[in-house]
Enzyme design. Structure first.
Site, mmCIF file in Angstrom:
data_model
loop_
_atom_site.group_PDB
_atom_site.id
_atom_site.type_symbol
_atom_site.label_atom_id
_atom_site.label_comp_id
_atom_site.label_asym_id
_atom_site.label_seq_id
_atom_site.Cartn_x
_atom_site.Cartn_y
_atom_site.Cartn_z
ATOM 1 N N LYS A 110 1.174 14.436 17.053
ATOM 2 C CA LYS A 110 1.885 13.711 15.989
ATOM 3 C C LYS A 110 3.367 13.736 16.290
ATOM 4 O O LYS A 110 3.869 14.673 16.914
ATOM 5 C CB LYS A 110 1.643 14.376 14.634
ATOM 6 C CG LYS A 110 1.913 13.459 13.461
ATOM 7 C CD LYS A 110 0.750 12.512 13.239
ATOM 8 C CE LYS A 110 0.975 11.526 12.122
ATOM 9 N NZ LYS A 110 -0.250 10.802 11.793
ATOM 10 N N ASN B 202 0.322 -0.055 4.348
ATOM 11 C CA ASN B 202 -0.713 -0.490 5.285
ATOM 12 C C ASN B 202 -2.102 -0.095 4.782
ATOM 13 O O ASN B 202 -2.983 -0.947 4.613
ATOM 14 C CB ASN B 202 -0.436 0.107 6.679
ATOM 15 C CG ASN B 202 -1.570 -0.173 7.644
ATOM 16 O OD1 ASN B 202 -2.639 0.419 7.552
ATOM 17 N ND2 ASN B 202 -1.374 -1.096 8.555
ATOM 18 N N LYS C 157 -3.452 12.593 20.737
ATOM 19 C CA LYS C 157 -3.332 11.257 20.154
ATOM 20 C C LYS C 157 -2.871 11.391 18.723
ATOM 21 O O LYS C 157 -3.393 12.204 17.972
ATOM 22 C CB LYS C 157 -4.728 10.597 20.189
ATOM 23 C CG LYS C 157 -4.807 9.231 19.568
ATOM 24 C CD LYS C 157 -4.695 8.153 20.635
ATOM 25 C CE LYS C 157 -4.467 6.774 20.074
ATOM 26 N NZ LYS C 157 -3.106 6.502 19.632
ATOM 27 N N THR D 164 -7.659 1.565 9.269
ATOM 28 C CA THR D 164 -7.715 2.737 8.394
ATOM 29 C C THR D 164 -8.382 2.344 7.083
ATOM 30 O O THR D 164 -9.297 3.022 6.592
ATOM 31 C CB THR D 164 -6.296 3.292 8.142
ATOM 32 O OG1 THR D 164 -5.735 3.624 9.407
ATOM 33 C CG2 THR D 164 -6.323 4.519 7.253
ATOM 34 N N SER E 41 -7.724 2.848 17.269
ATOM 35 C CA SER E 41 -6.699 3.152 18.280
ATOM 36 C C SER E 41 -7.382 3.546 19.599
ATOM 37 O O SER E 41 -6.951 3.150 20.684
ATOM 38 C CB SER E 41 -5.808 4.305 17.823
ATOM 39 O OG SER E 41 -4.668 3.817 17.164
ATOM 40 N N LYS F 127 -9.581 15.125 12.980
ATOM 41 C CA LYS F 127 -10.095 13.753 12.875
ATOM 42 C C LYS F 127 -10.819 13.354 14.156
ATOM 43 O O LYS F 127 -11.925 12.820 14.115
ATOM 44 C CB LYS F 127 -8.937 12.762 12.697
ATOM 45 C CG LYS F 127 -8.491 12.620 11.291
ATOM 46 C CD LYS F 127 -7.472 11.486 11.164
ATOM 47 C CE LYS F 127 -6.642 11.749 9.936
ATOM 48 N NZ LYS F 127 -5.698 10.703 9.606
HETATM 49 P P1 NAD Z 1 3.135 2.782 4.435
HETATM 50 O O1 NAD Z 1 4.512 3.257 4.717
HETATM 51 O O2 NAD Z 1 2.688 1.461 4.973
HETATM 52 O O3 NAD Z 1 2.903 2.744 2.830
HETATM 53 C C1 NAD Z 1 3.138 3.849 2.003
HETATM 54 C C2 NAD Z 1 2.961 3.425 0.547
HETATM 55 O O4 NAD Z 1 3.126 4.582 -0.283
HETATM 56 C C3 NAD Z 1 4.000 2.413 0.057
HETATM 57 O O5 NAD Z 1 3.430 1.544 -0.903
HETATM 58 C C4 NAD Z 1 5.061 3.307 -0.610
HETATM 59 O O6 NAD Z 1 5.846 2.620 -1.593
HETATM 60 C C5 NAD Z 1 4.167 4.359 -1.226
HETATM 61 N N1 NAD Z 1 4.871 5.621 -1.464
HETATM 62 C C6 NAD Z 1 5.780 6.232 -0.674
HETATM 63 N N2 NAD Z 1 6.237 7.350 -1.249
HETATM 64 C C7 NAD Z 1 5.586 7.469 -2.425
HETATM 65 C C8 NAD Z 1 5.640 8.400 -3.482
HETATM 66 N N3 NAD Z 1 6.466 9.451 -3.448
HETATM 67 N N4 NAD Z 1 4.834 8.205 -4.549
HETATM 68 C C9 NAD Z 1 4.017 7.123 -4.599
HETATM 69 N N5 NAD Z 1 3.945 6.194 -3.644
HETATM 70 C C10 NAD Z 1 4.722 6.369 -2.570
HETATM 71 O O7 NAD Z 1 2.175 3.955 4.936
HETATM 72 P P2 NAD Z 1 0.645 3.866 5.368
HETATM 73 O O8 NAD Z 1 0.587 3.604 6.835
HETATM 74 O O9 NAD Z 1 -0.102 3.002 4.430
HETATM 75 O O10 NAD Z 1 0.214 5.394 5.177
HETATM 76 C C11 NAD Z 1 -0.076 5.917 3.879
HETATM 77 C C12 NAD Z 1 -0.789 7.249 4.052
HETATM 78 O O11 NAD Z 1 -1.971 7.038 4.832
HETATM 79 C C13 NAD Z 1 0.010 8.314 4.797
HETATM 80 O O12 NAD Z 1 -0.318 9.590 4.284
HETATM 81 C C14 NAD Z 1 -0.485 8.185 6.221
HETATM 82 O O13 NAD Z 1 -0.292 9.374 6.967
HETATM 83 C C15 NAD Z 1 -1.943 7.904 5.962
HETATM 84 N N6 NAD Z 1 -2.603 7.266 7.098
HETATM 85 C C16 NAD Z 1 -2.206 6.033 7.543
HETATM 86 C C17 NAD Z 1 -2.858 5.500 8.638
HETATM 87 C C18 NAD Z 1 -2.507 4.118 9.137
HETATM 88 O O14 NAD Z 1 -3.175 3.663 10.093
HETATM 89 N N7 NAD Z 1 -1.555 3.422 8.555
HETATM 90 C C19 NAD Z 1 -3.883 6.197 9.278
HETATM 91 C C20 NAD Z 1 -4.273 7.443 8.774
HETATM 92 C C21 NAD Z 1 -3.621 7.973 7.684
#
Ligand code: NAD
Length: 418
Positions: free
Chosen positions: A110, A225, A74, A194, A352, A98
């Site tokens: 992934k 997100n 997953k 999350t 999920s 996780k």
């Molecule tokens: P997203 O694409 O919705 O948002 C990413 C954010 O980070 C945006 O605001 C973007 O502008 C910013 N960003 C991108 N590159 C950057 C940089 N170089 N420096 C500073 N800011 C930057 O992504 P998300 O879903 O919110 O995921 C963010 C992190 O959380 C990732 O590492 C992801 O793997 C992790 N994560 C997300 C989820 C989920 O359910 N969305 C679950 C577990 C982990």
């Protein structure tokens, strides 16, 4: 063990080092490490897509399945220009950890595609999403490997992927993928899960440090997100969100930011700072005085380059891999409490899992049911990891790895693989 600066930033390499240490501390053999240090399967695919201008472009994608001894794998699918095979492999291992920490019947998987959705039309994104599913369809499925959203993928992309998979199999398969829109079998609370999980971790960490929530000052890197929902939840619960950022820069106000205003102005990719004249850099943001720092953007943000300038008392990793192993050790020695990614951001995979259970049952739960089950799972996971941290005198990351890998190693043994 000392590692070089280049190795420090290679997330696959550093993940393997911690897995080795975790397995060694629990008395598992070198053979177990040999099996678990890499995914069992990695599929690399080339996806030809007709672009809107009539030309064809070939995209590179990956799907990694770390280990399926516990159950189907997953994990999310990431659309980003910097995706690499090593990154996808490391992320699949983190998903295994996780799932182990929150005790789900899954191994980790992934996926990723090297692309930039910000430069693509809706039609191009749909064709790419469908093309990816056709390319990986043989190794995925509701009882094999279940994808989900990750960086720059969303519920619409999950819907196209689910539709493509259902067409290939010729029956409706909502359980193939999670993070879908509610009308297609998505779960209540999945989109914000999350962030909700991170708020539960923040609560636990504040209790451990004796800081009341209403006095907590929080800095969040990333306003996508994870980051934006978290900012909203923390703001609504009475804490003060004093810094946020996106890829273009950061906003900081020691008196607290107007989160509702920022939310109403952010775009679909989590960007908002371009609208403001007085921004600081992401680097500066991380070094601001605060109680809780939440990296919620990308990897390798807190390294030995800036660890000595971090002033937060607690770091809660919503992003995957934001703090290097060396920086973790350095900050832990300074009594900074780090809630590692594999624990802190597990709320997404927990809901999920709830979505998949609901799809398999064809029976759907209320938001209250989802939230209360999520809380129960996350609090228990925190306590388990924290107890290992205290009783085994290891940092929280190593404690989380020890907690997360145990179930998988036991399943491998029972199956007779090692
Ligand atoms: P997203 O694409 O919705 O948002 C990413 C954010 O980070 C945006 O605001 C973007 O502008 C910013 N960003 C991108 N590159 C950057 C940089 N170089 N420096 C500073 N800011 C930057 O992504 P998300 O879903 O919110 O995921 C963010 C992190 O959380 C990732 O590492 C992801 O793997 C992790 N994560 C997300 C989820 C989920 O359910 N969305 C679950 C577990 C982990």
């Amino acid at each position: 063990m000392a590692i070089t600066a280049v190795e420090e930033l290679n997330i696959l390499h550093s993940t393997q080092l911690i897995i080795k240490e975790a397995l060694g501390k629990m008395g598992y053999s070198e053979e177990m490490y040999e099996l678990l240090k890499e995914p069992l399967r990695v599929l690399s695919v080339r996806i030809p897509i007709r672009m809107d201008n009539g030309e064809y472009r070939v995209f590179q994608g990956f799907r990694a399945q770390h280990n399926d001894a516990v159950g189907p794998t997953k994990g999310g699918v990431r659309f980003h220009p910097n995706v690499t095979e090593d990154e996808v492999k490391a992320l699949s291992i983190w998903m295994s950890l996780k799932c182990g920490i929150v005790d789900l019947p899954y191994g980790g998987g992934k996926g990723g595609i090297i692309c930039d959705p910000r430069e693509m039309s809706k039609g191009e994104l749909e064709r790419l999403s469908r093309g990816y599913v056709r390319a990986i369809s043989q190794i995925v499925g509701p009882t094999k490997d279940i994808p989900a959203p990750d960086v720059m993928t969303n519920a619409q992309i999950m819907a196209w992927m689910m539709d493509e998979y259902s067409r290939i199999r010729e029956f409706d398969s909502p359980g193939f993928i999670t993070g879908k829109p509610i009308v297609l079998g998505g779960s209540q609370g999945r989109e914000s899960a999350t962030a909700k999980g991170v708020t539960i971790m923040i609560d636990q960490a504040l209790k451990a440090k004796g800081i009341p929530l209403h006095k907590a000052r929080i800095v969040i890197q990333g306003f996508g997100n994870a980051g934006s929902y978290l900012a909203k939840f923390m703001h609504d619960s009475g804490a003060s969100v004093i810094g946020i950022s996106d890829v273009y820069g950061a906003l900081y106000d020691p008196n607290g930011l107007d989160i509702d205003d920022l939310l109403s102005r952010r775009d679909a990719f989590g960007t908002v700072t371009k609208l403001f004249p007085n921004t600081i850099s992401n680097r500066q943001l991380l070094e601001q005085d605060c109680d809780i720092l939440v990296p919620a953007a990308i990897e390798n943000q807190i390294t030995m380059d800036n660890a000595d300038r971090i002033r937060a008392k607690i770091i809660v990793e919503a992003a995957n891999g934001p703090t290097t192993m060396e920086a973790t050790r350095f900050l832990t020695a300074r009594e900074v409490l780090i809630i590692p990614d594999v624990l802190a951001s597990a709320g997404g995979v927990v809901v999920s899992y709830f979505e998949w259970v609901q799809n398999n049952q064809g029976y759907y739960w209320s938001l209250e049911q989802v939230d209360s089950k999520l809380k129960e799972v996350m609090v228990k996971a925190f306590e388990n990891v924290y107890n290992v941290h205290i009783s085994r005198k290891v940092d929280m990351r190593l404690a989380a790895y020890m907690t997360g890998i145990r179930k998988m190693a036991e399943a491998v043994k029972y199956r007779g693989w090692i």
